[in-house]
Design a protein around this motif. Structure first.
Motif, PDB file in Angstrom:
ATOM      1  N   LEU A  20       0.821  -1.214   0.000  1.00  0.00           N
ATOM      2  CA  LEU A  20       0.000   0.000   0.000  1.00  0.00           C
ATOM      3  C   LEU A  20       0.850   1.257   0.000  1.00  0.00           C
ATOM      4  CD1 LEU A  20      -2.535  -1.084   2.767  1.00  0.00           C
ATOM      5  CD2 LEU A  20      -2.963  -1.011   0.293  1.00  0.00           C
ATOM      6  N   VAL A  89      -7.358   9.918  -0.583  1.00  0.00           N
ATOM      7  CA  VAL A  89      -7.233   8.740  -1.445  1.00  0.00           C
ATOM      8  C   VAL A  89      -7.670   9.105  -2.864  1.00  0.00           C
ATOM      9  CG1 VAL A  89      -8.088   6.409  -1.921  1.00  0.00           C
ATOM     10  CG2 VAL A  89      -7.485   7.053   0.415  1.00  0.00           C
ATOM     11  N   GLN A  95      -3.460   4.201  -1.832  1.00  0.00           N
ATOM     12  CA  GLN A  95      -4.602   3.339  -1.575  1.00  0.00           C
ATOM     13  C   GLN A  95      -5.183   3.549  -0.178  1.00  0.00           C
ATOM     14  OE1 GLN A  95      -1.463   1.782  -2.438  1.00  0.00           O
ATOM     15  NE2 GLN A  95      -1.989   2.199  -4.563  1.00  0.00           N
ATOM     16  N   MET A 124      -9.594   3.611   3.171  1.00  0.00           N
ATOM     17  CA  MET A 124      -9.030   2.736   2.148  1.00  0.00           C
ATOM     18  C   MET A 124     -10.206   2.123   1.400  1.00  0.00           C
ATOM     19  SD  MET A 124      -6.253  -0.410   2.420  1.00  0.00           S
ATOM     20  CE  MET A 124      -6.969  -1.067   3.904  1.00  0.00           C
ATOM     21  N   GLY A 125     -10.220   2.284   0.079  1.00  0.00           N
ATOM     22  CA  GLY A 125     -11.330   1.778  -0.716  1.00  0.00           C
ATOM     23  C   GLY A 125     -12.633   2.420  -0.274  1.00  0.00           C
TER      24      GLY A 125
END
Length: 161
Positions: A20, A89, A95, A124-125
């Motif tokens: 990451l 992000v 990420q 994250m995401g």
């Protein structure tokens, strides 16, 4: 208190192990987290960029924090911390991101948000978590505790992914 450079080293190992890249979105810490992680040799392998968004205008323009969110909740809020982290992000090649926004003092307190109030975000995401703490001490102590807490929180966040 746990050594910040040791924490940053552990963060670097965790990020590298998970493949990451990290971005930071900082307000009250003024780039302190980014400074800590870039103290680590080889951090370019896992640190992508840092945003220092001290003003509301910077939070909106650099991270995409909605102005109505800032107006409704204030810059020092879990909602804005979450938007800062997810915006970091979205506006980087990282990420994972962390954010800090707070009142380091000595002034700036408002009802319900005393000096030492700091909100954190980790993203994250599609997963973003936030936290609000109140630290004791002077401006330097609040900022130092905030940097350490942001890094510890990132370690927990990565391991929980």
């Amino acid at each position: 208190m746990e050594d910040i450079i040791e924490l940053a080293t552990r963060v670097g190992h965790a990020l590298k192990a998970h493949g990451l890249m990290l971005a930071t979105a900082e307000s009250c810490t003024g780039g302190g987290v980014a400074q800590a992680v870039t103290e680590i040799a080889g951090s370019s392998e896992w640190f992508e960029r840092g945003f220092v968004t001290y003003s509301n205008a910077a939070k909106a323009s650099m991270l995409g924090v909605p102005e109505d969110l800032l107006n409704r909740h204030g810059a020092v809020s879990e909602e804005v911390a979450g938007a800062m982290a997810s915006g970091a992000v979205a506006h980087s090649r990282a990420q994972v991101a962390l954010s800090t926004t707070g009142i380091a003092g000595p002034g700036g307190a408002v009802p319900g948000k005393p000096v030492g109030t700091v909100c954190f975000g980790w993203s994250m995401g599609s997963r973003t978590i936030v936290e609000r703490l109140v630290f004791a001490g002077d401006r330097h102590a609040v900022r130092e505790q905030s940097v350490a807490h942001a890094l510890r929180g990132l370690l927990r966040f990565i391991e929980a992914a």
